[in-house]
Scaffold this motif. Structure first.
Motif, PDB file in Angstrom:
ATOM      1  N   VAL A 101       0.771  -1.157  -0.050  1.00 47.58           N
ATOM      2  CA  VAL A 101      -0.247  -0.164   0.081  1.00 47.58           C
ATOM      3  C   VAL A 101       0.704   1.289   0.034  1.00 47.58           C
ATOM      4  O   VAL A 101       0.611   2.309  -0.664  1.00 47.58           O
ATOM      5  CB  VAL A 101      -0.975  -0.074   1.236  1.00 47.58           C
ATOM      6  CG1 VAL A 101      -1.751   1.449   1.356  1.00 47.58           C
ATOM      7  CG2 VAL A 101      -1.929  -1.095   1.083  1.00 47.58           C
ATOM      8  N   GLU A 102       1.818   1.165   0.611  1.00 41.72           N
ATOM      9  CA  GLU A 102       2.959   2.337   0.884  1.00 41.72           C
ATOM     10  C   GLU A 102       3.346   2.565  -0.411  1.00 41.72           C
ATOM     11  O   GLU A 102       3.470   3.936  -0.858  1.00 41.72           O
ATOM     12  CB  GLU A 102       3.932   1.930   1.790  1.00 41.72           C
ATOM     13  CG  GLU A 102       4.922   3.286   2.392  1.00 41.72           C
ATOM     14  CD  GLU A 102       5.951   2.999   3.355  1.00 41.72           C
ATOM     15  OE1 GLU A 102       5.957   2.044   3.430  1.00 41.72           O
ATOM     16  OE2 GLU A 102       6.462   3.835   3.764  1.00 41.72           O
ATOM     17  N   LYS A 103       3.735   1.495  -1.152  1.00 41.82           N
ATOM     18  CA  LYS A 103       4.608   1.791  -2.410  1.00 41.82           C
ATOM     19  C   LYS A 103       3.548   2.227  -3.616  1.00 41.82           C
ATOM     20  O   LYS A 103       3.630   3.136  -4.381  1.00 41.82           O
ATOM     21  CB  LYS A 103       5.023   0.457  -2.890  1.00 41.82           C
ATOM     22  CG  LYS A 103       5.760   0.413  -4.340  1.00 41.82           C
ATOM     23  CD  LYS A 103       7.232   0.247  -4.124  1.00 41.82           C
ATOM     24  CE  LYS A 103       7.878   0.171  -5.234  1.00 41.82           C
ATOM     25  NZ  LYS A 103       8.224   1.159  -6.485  1.00 41.82           N
ATOM     26  N   PHE A 104       2.260   1.652  -3.627  1.00 46.80           N
ATOM     27  CA  PHE A 104       1.384   2.053  -4.852  1.00 46.80           C
ATOM     28  C   PHE A 104       0.095   2.998  -4.344  1.00 46.80           C
ATOM     29  O   PHE A 104      -0.361   3.354  -5.675  1.00 46.80           O
ATOM     30  CB  PHE A 104       0.790   0.369  -5.204  1.00 46.80           C
ATOM     31  CG  PHE A 104       1.726  -0.354  -5.737  1.00 46.80           C
ATOM     32  CD1 PHE A 104       2.643  -0.204  -6.976  1.00 46.80           C
ATOM     33  CD2 PHE A 104       1.903  -1.676  -5.171  1.00 46.80           C
ATOM     34  CE1 PHE A 104       3.319  -1.229  -7.345  1.00 46.80           C
ATOM     35  CE2 PHE A 104       3.037  -2.476  -5.339  1.00 46.80           C
ATOM     36  CZ  PHE A 104       3.665  -2.071  -6.849  1.00 46.80           C
ATOM     37  N   SER A 105      -0.175   3.030  -3.269  1.00 49.56           N
ATOM     38  CA  SER A 105      -1.131   4.106  -3.093  1.00 49.56           C
ATOM     39  C   SER A 105      -0.775   5.108  -1.783  1.00 49.56           C
ATOM     40  O   SER A 105      -1.345   4.666  -0.722  1.00 49.56           O
ATOM     41  CB  SER A 105      -2.436   3.315  -2.885  1.00 49.56           C
ATOM     42  OG  SER A 105      -3.401   4.362  -2.373  1.00 49.56           O
ATOM     43  N   PRO A 106       0.004   5.971  -2.191  1.00 52.99           N
ATOM     44  CA  PRO A 106       0.365   6.806  -0.867  1.00 52.99           C
ATOM     45  C   PRO A 106      -0.728   7.283  -0.155  1.00 52.99           C
ATOM     46  O   PRO A 106      -0.762   7.325   0.933  1.00 52.99           O
ATOM     47  CB  PRO A 106       1.429   7.735  -1.266  1.00 52.99           C
ATOM     48  CG  PRO A 106       1.864   7.053  -2.754  1.00 52.99           C
ATOM     49  CD  PRO A 106       0.626   6.264  -3.266  1.00 52.99           C
ATOM     50  N   ALA A 107      -1.883   7.663  -0.895  1.00 52.70           N
ATOM     51  CA  ALA A 107      -2.710   8.407  -0.294  1.00 52.70           C
ATOM     52  C   ALA A 107      -3.610   7.447   0.719  1.00 52.70           C
ATOM     53  O   ALA A 107      -3.923   7.691   1.716  1.00 52.70           O
ATOM     54  CB  ALA A 107      -3.812   8.946  -1.409  1.00 52.70           C
ATOM     55  N   LEU A 108      -3.939   6.269   0.163  1.00 56.13           N
ATOM     56  CA  LEU A 108      -4.448   5.125   1.033  1.00 56.13           C
ATOM     57  C   LEU A 108      -3.686   4.947   2.427  1.00 56.13           C
ATOM     58  O   LEU A 108      -4.232   4.872   3.317  1.00 56.13           O
ATOM     59  CB  LEU A 108      -4.743   3.612   0.282  1.00 56.13           C
ATOM     60  CG  LEU A 108      -5.391   2.777   0.916  1.00 56.13           C
ATOM     61  CD1 LEU A 108      -7.108   3.132   1.087  1.00 56.13           C
ATOM     62  CD2 LEU A 108      -5.341   1.612   0.281  1.00 56.13           C
ATOM     63  N   TYR A 109      -2.327   4.780   1.943  1.00 59.58           N
ATOM     64  CA  TYR A 109      -1.370   4.595   3.071  1.00 59.58           C
ATOM     65  C   TYR A 109      -1.563   5.602   4.177  1.00 59.58           C
ATOM     66  O   TYR A 109      -1.435   5.491   5.491  1.00 59.58           O
ATOM     67  CB  TYR A 109       0.151   4.565   2.593  1.00 59.58           C
ATOM     68  CG  TYR A 109       0.910   4.162   3.554  1.00 59.58           C
ATOM     69  CD1 TYR A 109       1.212   2.890   3.841  1.00 59.58           C
ATOM     70  CD2 TYR A 109       2.031   5.154   4.296  1.00 59.58           C
ATOM     71  CE1 TYR A 109       2.194   2.584   5.089  1.00 59.58           C
ATOM     72  CE2 TYR A 109       2.756   4.984   5.407  1.00 59.58           C
ATOM     73  CZ  TYR A 109       2.920   3.603   5.684  1.00 59.58           C
ATOM     74  OH  TYR A 109       3.772   3.033   6.800  1.00 59.58           O
TER      75      TYR A 109
END
Lengths: 205, 231
Positions: A104-112
């Motif tokens: 999640v941190e890599k692909f979707s910083p917003a969700l992270y």
């Protein structure tokens, strides 16, 4: 297909993780002060349950269960590793949570950003291990059923935490007896909500 | 119920007052979790199991003892290896330690008290994720020497145990008219036998556990006013 929908609905209402089994109560009580954090943690729980239950299902049926190793050859047909299930499930959960966090941190910083601090907490949320253990106890017949059970319980948990968070935001304006403020009244409200949810008991799906 | 358990805990350290082993600070580790920092009513740790297995006193006692055993073992082991655990993977290390201890407890329960072990069902496994254990490992054992860690484990397990047993006593007494399986309501009093007394079946249902804990918190905070929260 209908069977999958039934399992999903059952997981949300009839076998609700919070109101029927009290699983994941600790984070439910600790992180339900505002609706926003409640939604964040709830979403993270749906996410993790939806991933770990099917993975643990594969583990259970192809490695741990008695006779599950028979795909390795006839010699392994009698091996029963089910006593290892606690440690294997929890290892899978802890590592999946770590993996999910990194992905999640890599692909979707917003969700992270939204889930960030809640993801590590989830490794020790009883509802996740509880989901795996109920999956083992109920012997679902396919991975699709297990996934739908995982997602359903996740949504049920989400519903419960959002509901209590909304009530707690409102109850700030009420005159609660001082010793009951905060934790005490939250317990009692959860109990009353549990009684309400018991209306779903006995519905056959 | 509370005072009995408290007395037992307070007496143990008093036996050897001169020993630095039971210095004032260490004594506090034992007694604090019984009231001021009770795991269930103040720290909000270990709730799941506390609510689900308090229908009968016997189950609650077995559960408390299991948690006590796992906590002492876990705190001791983690405290011994605290300097070699890399902090990035500490959660997995802690989980492995706790899970192995829980497997031991589970096998012992299955061997000696099979009926109770059946009744506890998945909740023995859930000791692994019982936040009280992880919480104390994380908050205490990772930063302290083995001896204080053991005391902290005993104190917190007792604090957890007395609430569990108190809830179970209330639920079993009103719900089934018995304590530890010993019936104290005469059969003749029951409505089914022509009397006027009925068991309160609501007490056996899960939501009542929450309400009983809520009332315990109410009593505790009315007595101990510094625990009162803003909102």
């Amino acid at each position: 297909m209908l069977e999958l929908v039934n399992i999903f609905i059952k997981g949300i209402f009839i076998e609700n993780m919070i109101f029927a089994y009290f699983l994941g109560m600790c984070s439910y009580l600790a992180v339900s002060k505002t609706v926003k954090t409640g939604v964040g943690l709830g979403a993270a729980v749906i996410f993790v349950l939806g991933i770990t239950v099917p993975v643990n299902y594969l583990l259970e049926n192809y490695i741990l269960k008695e006779g599950a190793l028979s795909w390795l050859g006839a010699d392994f047909a009698a091996v029963d590793l089910s006593f290892l299930s606690f440690i294997m499930f929890i290892a899978i959960i802890a590592s999946m949570v770590q993996l999910v966090e990194m992905a999640v941190e890599k692909f979707s910083p917003a969700l992270y950003g939204a889930l960030g601090i809640f993801l590590p907490l989830i490794a020790v949320n009883c509802s996740i291990l509880g989901g795996a253990l109920f999956m083992q106890e109920r012997q679902y017949s396919s991975i699709a059923e297990a996934t739908s059970f995982g997602l359903g319980s996740g949504v049920g948990w989400f519903l419960a935490i959002v509901a209590i968070a909304a009530i707690r935001e409102k109850i700030k304006y009420s005159n609660v007896p001082a010793p009951l403020r905060g934790l005490g009244i939250t317990y009692i409200i959860t109990g009353l909500m549990g009684i309400a949810f018991m209306a779903f008991m006995g519905i056959e799906l | 119920m509370s005072t009995e358990v408290k007395d037992a805990a307070a007496e143990a350290p008093v036996k050897e007052p001169a020993e630095p082993l039971f210095s004032k600070k260490n004594k506090l580790l034992l007694t604090d979790p019984l009231d001021d920092s009770n795991p269930i009513t103040v720290q909000v740790l270990g709730i799941c199991s506390a609510l689900a297995i308090t229908v009968q006193v016997k189950q609650a006692v077995v559960m408390s003892l299991s948690v006590l055993a796992v906590m002492i073992g876990g705190n001791l082991i983690v405290s011994l290896i605290r300097n070699v655990i890399p902090s990035r993977i500490r959660i997995i290390v802690q989980l492995v330690v706790v899970a192995s201890l829980v497997i031991l407890v589970d096998q012992v329960l299955k061997a000696y008290v099979y009926d109770v072990s059946k009744a506890l069902s998945v909740f023995v496994g859930l000791i692994i994720t019982n936040c009280i254990i992880m919480g104390r490992l994380e908050a205490f054992a990772l930063a302290n020497k083995p001896w204080p860690s053991i005391l902290d484990a005993i104190g917190n397990a007792m604090g957890y145990g007395w609430i569990l047993i108190a809830v179970a006593v209330v639920r079993e007494a009103f719900g089934s008219g018995s304590i530890m399986g010993y019936k104290f309501i005469p059969e003749g009093w029951l409505i089914s036998n022509g009397g006027a007394y009925a068991h309160n079946n609501l007490m056996i249902l899960p939501p009542m556990a929450l309400i009983v804990v809520g009332i315990i918190i109410w009593i505790q905070r009315a007595r101990n006013t510094k625990l009162i929260e803003e909102h």
